[in-house]
Scaffold this active site. Structure first.
Site, PDB file in Angstrom:
ATOM      1  N   ASP A   1       0.877  -1.162   0.000  1.00 22.82           N
ATOM      2  CA  ASP A   1       0.000   0.000   0.000  1.00 22.82           C
ATOM      3  C   ASP A   1       0.922   1.222   0.000  1.00 22.82           C
ATOM      4  O   ASP A   1       2.076   1.129   0.419  1.00 22.82           O
ATOM      5  CB  ASP A   1      -0.868  -0.040   1.275  1.00 22.82           C
ATOM      6  CG  ASP A   1      -1.592   1.257   1.506  1.00 22.82           C
ATOM      7  OD1 ASP A   1      -2.215   1.729   0.544  1.00 22.82           O
ATOM      8  OD2 ASP A   1      -1.535   1.787   2.620  1.00 22.82           O
ATOM      9  N   LYS A   2       0.443   2.353  -0.499  1.00 29.90           N
ATOM     10  CA  LYS A   2       1.335   3.521  -0.566  1.00 29.90           C
ATOM     11  C   LYS A   2       1.264   4.384   0.700  1.00 29.90           C
ATOM     12  O   LYS A   2       2.176   4.395   1.522  1.00 29.90           O
ATOM     13  CB  LYS A   2       1.020   4.376  -1.794  1.00 29.90           C
ATOM     14  CG  LYS A   2       1.971   5.564  -1.969  1.00 29.90           C
ATOM     15  CD  LYS A   2       1.638   6.388  -3.177  1.00 29.90           C
ATOM     16  CE  LYS A   2       0.412   7.254  -2.999  1.00 29.90           C
ATOM     17  NZ  LYS A   2       0.563   8.342  -2.017  1.00 29.90           N
ATOM     18  N   THR A   3       0.107   5.040   0.862  1.00 27.97           N
ATOM     19  CA  THR A   3       0.016   6.054   1.912  1.00 27.97           C
ATOM     20  C   THR A   3       0.049   5.418   3.304  1.00 27.97           C
ATOM     21  O   THR A   3      -0.758   4.537   3.602  1.00 27.97           O
ATOM     22  CB  THR A   3      -1.271   6.878   1.749  1.00 27.97           C
ATOM     23  OG1 THR A   3      -1.355   7.306   0.397  1.00 27.97           O
ATOM     24  CG2 THR A   3      -1.291   8.066   2.677  1.00 27.97           C
TER      25      THR A   3
ATOM     26  N   LYS B   1      -7.912  -3.550  -5.251  1.00 27.52           N
ATOM     27  CA  LYS B   1      -6.627  -3.940  -4.656  1.00 27.52           C
ATOM     28  C   LYS B   1      -6.625  -5.449  -4.423  1.00 27.52           C
ATOM     29  O   LYS B   1      -5.645  -6.145  -4.701  1.00 27.52           O
ATOM     30  CB  LYS B   1      -6.421  -3.223  -3.315  1.00 27.52           C
ATOM     31  CG  LYS B   1      -6.134  -1.734  -3.437  1.00 27.52           C
ATOM     32  CD  LYS B   1      -5.892  -1.149  -2.062  1.00 27.52           C
ATOM     33  CE  LYS B   1      -5.594   0.333  -2.120  1.00 27.52           C
ATOM     34  NZ  LYS B   1      -5.365   0.930  -0.811  1.00 27.52           N
TER      35      LYS B   1
ATOM     36  N   ASP C   1      -1.586  -0.744   5.974  1.00 30.44           N
ATOM     37  CA  ASP C   1      -1.723  -0.191   7.320  1.00 30.44           C
ATOM     38  C   ASP C   1      -2.934  -0.778   8.036  1.00 30.44           C
ATOM     39  O   ASP C   1      -3.261  -0.391   9.146  1.00 30.44           O
ATOM     40  CB  ASP C   1      -1.771   1.341   7.300  1.00 30.44           C
ATOM     41  CG  ASP C   1      -2.918   1.865   6.444  1.00 30.44           C
ATOM     42  OD1 ASP C   1      -3.782   1.051   6.082  1.00 30.44           O
ATOM     43  OD2 ASP C   1      -2.932   3.065   6.145  1.00 30.44           O
TER      44      ASP C   1
ATOM     45  N   ASP D   1      -6.892  -1.589   3.802  1.00 30.79           N
ATOM     46  CA  ASP D   1      -6.289  -2.651   2.997  1.00 30.79           C
ATOM     47  C   ASP D   1      -6.694  -4.036   3.475  1.00 30.79           C
ATOM     48  O   ASP D   1      -6.057  -5.034   3.125  1.00 30.79           O
ATOM     49  CB  ASP D   1      -4.750  -2.547   3.059  1.00 30.79           C
ATOM     50  CG  ASP D   1      -4.281  -1.171   2.662  1.00 30.79           C
ATOM     51  OD1 ASP D   1      -4.710  -0.707   1.608  1.00 30.79           O
ATOM     52  OD2 ASP D   1      -3.518  -0.572   3.427  1.00 30.79           O
TER      53      ASP D   1
END
Lengths: 90, 534
Positions: B229-231, B401, B420, B424
């Site tokens: 995941d990015k953020t 996702k 996080d 997700d």
């Protein structure tokens, strides 16, 4: 993490084993000092064997009721102890 | 008669020794439990302090924490400031500074300072309570080799009895038969996997890695791709200044000092990011600071009007700024009087350790790396380029996702999914292994992932993989020792080579093999992320 009950059983087994070991030492010493009275030594060794046979047979019985991989060891040792006992009596 | 007594004694002593040795590993796990067994000083409404047992605390109580105290419950700091040592929970050796309004976790130690903490969670609801429950459930789990052996336990027993009977019929000797019986005991095999698993769980907990179930042992060692995941996972999840574009060549210092001063007057994420550009003592002092209706912040500095805000703000103030730089992210300008000082370009930055951690994962064989994000493609591509990730899936909803992770599995890969744990959840569950980052207080993270990292340190992913591989090789060695030793011992016993007291000799040798297995597992306890490479 061992539960309180498991710790108790472990402690009891250790106590019994040490007691039996003490009896065995007495039996061997008796036979060495009084070879003409070997029957007494045999009796003490027999008492030691019965003492330790109890937890072994109990564990085997528990393993029969609740089969597990560790139970295989309990069962094999119980068979060996029973055979040894029979040989000693005969 | 002597043998009849001696054999059970040797076996009982062996069993006790085996349990005591395992206790060494279990002790490391027990240490976590002890963290929760503390007393607390409750501050009553009249200000008096009462010492009470932790289990008597209720939510809403205020407790007093002094330097050297261990926090008994989770809570929020209502007064005071201190440095907290959270190594027991997170494996993080550097103390964390906390002050009023910060969340604090049970098990942390107050290194210095004085805190008043309002209790928010008690007992099993605290993060520490959940960790202890997790580790306990993981300890009960049976690794795959144990499950396999248990499936064939009855057949094994029958086989041993047949071999023993065959030996007796062939040799006519009871002592040889007994030696075969004792030599066949599978203790070394029984202990092979659990001893290594317990040691691995203890070591992982020490490094702030929480393992749920046996997924860790079964799958983590085999993963060959990583989905991030990015953020909040690869990035810090908060804005930082990506670039400064001053209007005058030497105007950067004046620009940042003024921006930081104005930024500190507002709670907007961009203003807070601007405030972090300078230490407090270097910021300009702003008077009459006020929010400009969603456009920015204005105020007075050294008798001149100053402003920090979006490009539209300056048109309202009658200032003509230079063209807005092209940037994927928030852009704000700064002015003083009628003078435009420059632009500040903001972006969410990768974590400082991200590039090195991902490189380490590539070295560990996870060369396929995918970035999943709900963010815009350009932003995602910028972060991916910085971290050398080729595969980017942007503007993805949680279901998308999950589908991307499922595609990875369908392509024959075993993906590790790192998130996080809040948005997700679906992807974490879809992966071969789901890792939730930063479990400090988030229930979702603890519930949805197979592995939970107590700190948001990406380096711990590599540590977990290395540890799982070490654990697997330890189990394999233990199984080989157990199987080989038992086979050789049975052969020697059946051949009558163990002597007249074969049963006793077999029992002693058999216990020796078990202890060798435990000692081999114990080597895992020495694993350290800083010194152990793969």
């Amino acid at each position: 993490m061992l539960a309180r009950g498991e710790r108790l059983i472990l402690g009891l087994q250790l106590t019994v084993a040490m007691l039996a070991a003490g009896l065995l030492v007495i039996a061997v010493a008796w036979e060495f000092v009084f070879p003409e009275r070997a029957a007494v030594a045999q009796l003490v060794a027999g008492a030691a064997a019965i003492l330790v046979a109890i937890p072994v047979i109990a564990s085997a019985w528990h393993s029969l009721l609740h089969p597990s991989l560790h139970g295989v060891t309990d069962l094999l040792i119980a068979v060996a102890v029973v055979v040894l006992g029979r040989v000693a009596i005969c | 008669m002597l043998t009849a007594a001696l054999l059970p004694i040797v076996m009982i002593l062996g069993h006790v020794l085996e349990e005591r040795s395992l206790l060494g590993s279990r002790e490391a796990i027990r240490a976590l439990t002890r963290l929760a067994e503390t007393s607390a000083r409750r501050k009553d409404s009249d200000g008096t302090i009462t010492e009470i047992r932790t289990q008597d605390l209720v939510i809403g109580d205020t407790i007093v924490i002094r330097a050297g105290d261990r926090l008994p419950v989770d809570g929020i700091v209502s007064r005071g400031a201190a440095s907290l040592d959270m190594a027991s929970l997170t494996g993080e050796s550097v103390p964390v500074e906390v002050g009023a309004g910060d969340n604090v976790l049970a098990g942390s130690i107050d290194v210095d300072g004085h805190l008043d903490v309002v209790v928010t969670r008690v007992g099993g609801d605290t993060t520490l309570g959940k960790i202890i429950a997790l580790v306990r459930s993981a300890e009960r789990a049976k690794p795959p080799p144990t499950r396999l052996l248990e499936r064939y336990a009855t057949q094994y027993l029958a086989l041993v009895l047949m071999i023993s009977a065959g030996t007796w019929l062939a040799t006519g000797r009871t002592d040889t038969m007994l030696a075969v019986l004792v030599a066949s005991c599978p203790c070394a095999l029984v202990i092979a996997a659990p001893s290594a698993a317990i040691a691995a769980i203890a070591v992982a907990a020490r490094h702030g890695i929480l393992i749920k179930g046996t997924a860790f042992l079964e799958s983590l060692a085999d993963v060959d791709s990583a989905v991030f995941d990015k953020t909040g996972t690869l990035t810090l999840g908060e804005l930082t200044i990506a670039r400064i574009v001053p209007a005058e060549p030497d105007g950067e210092a004046e620009l940042t000092a003024l921006a930081a001063g104005l930024g500190s007057a507002s709670t907007h994420p961009v203003s807070r990011a601007a405030a972090r550009a300078c230490p407090e003592e270097a910021r300009q002092v702003i008077e009459n600071a006020r929010e400009a209706g969603g456009f920015g912040v204005t105020g007075i500095c050294n008798g001149q009007s100053v402003a920090l805000g979006r490009p539209d703000l300056f048109a309202r103030l009658g200032i003509e700024p230079p063209p807005v730089p092209v940037h994927e992210g928030p852009v704000v300008g700064v002015s003083m009087g009628s003078r435009f000082l420059g632009w500040l370009l903001f972006a969410d930055s990768p974590r400082p350790e991200a590039a090195a951690a991902l490189e380490e994962l590539r070295a560990l064989g996870l060369s396929r790396q995918i970035l999943l994000t709900g963010d815009r493609l350009l932003v995602a591509k910028r972060i991916a380029a910085l971290l050398k990730i080729d595969d980017v899936c942007a503007e993805a909803l949680p279901e998308q996702k999950m589908l991307r992770v499922q595609e990875e599995i369908a392509a024959g890969h075993l993906p590790l999914v790192v998130g996080d744990g809040i948005n997700d959840t679906l992807a974490l569950k879809a992966g071969a292994i789901g890792i939730a980052m930063g479990a400090q207080g988030t229930d979702v993270a603890l519930a949805s992932a197979d592995l939970v990292l107590m700190t948001s340190d990406l380096n711990r992913i590599g540590t977990a993989i290395r540890l799982s591989r070490r654990c697997r090789s330890t189990i394999q060695i233990n199984v080989v020792i157990g199987l080989g030793w038992t086979a050789v011992l049975v052969a020697l016993a059946a051949a009558g080579l163990l002597g007249a007291q074969g049963a006793i000799v077999a029992a002693l040798l058999h216990n020796l093999a078990t202890l060798i297995g435990i000692a081999n597992s114990g080597r895992l306890l020495r694993f350290d992320e800083l010194s152990d490479g793969d």
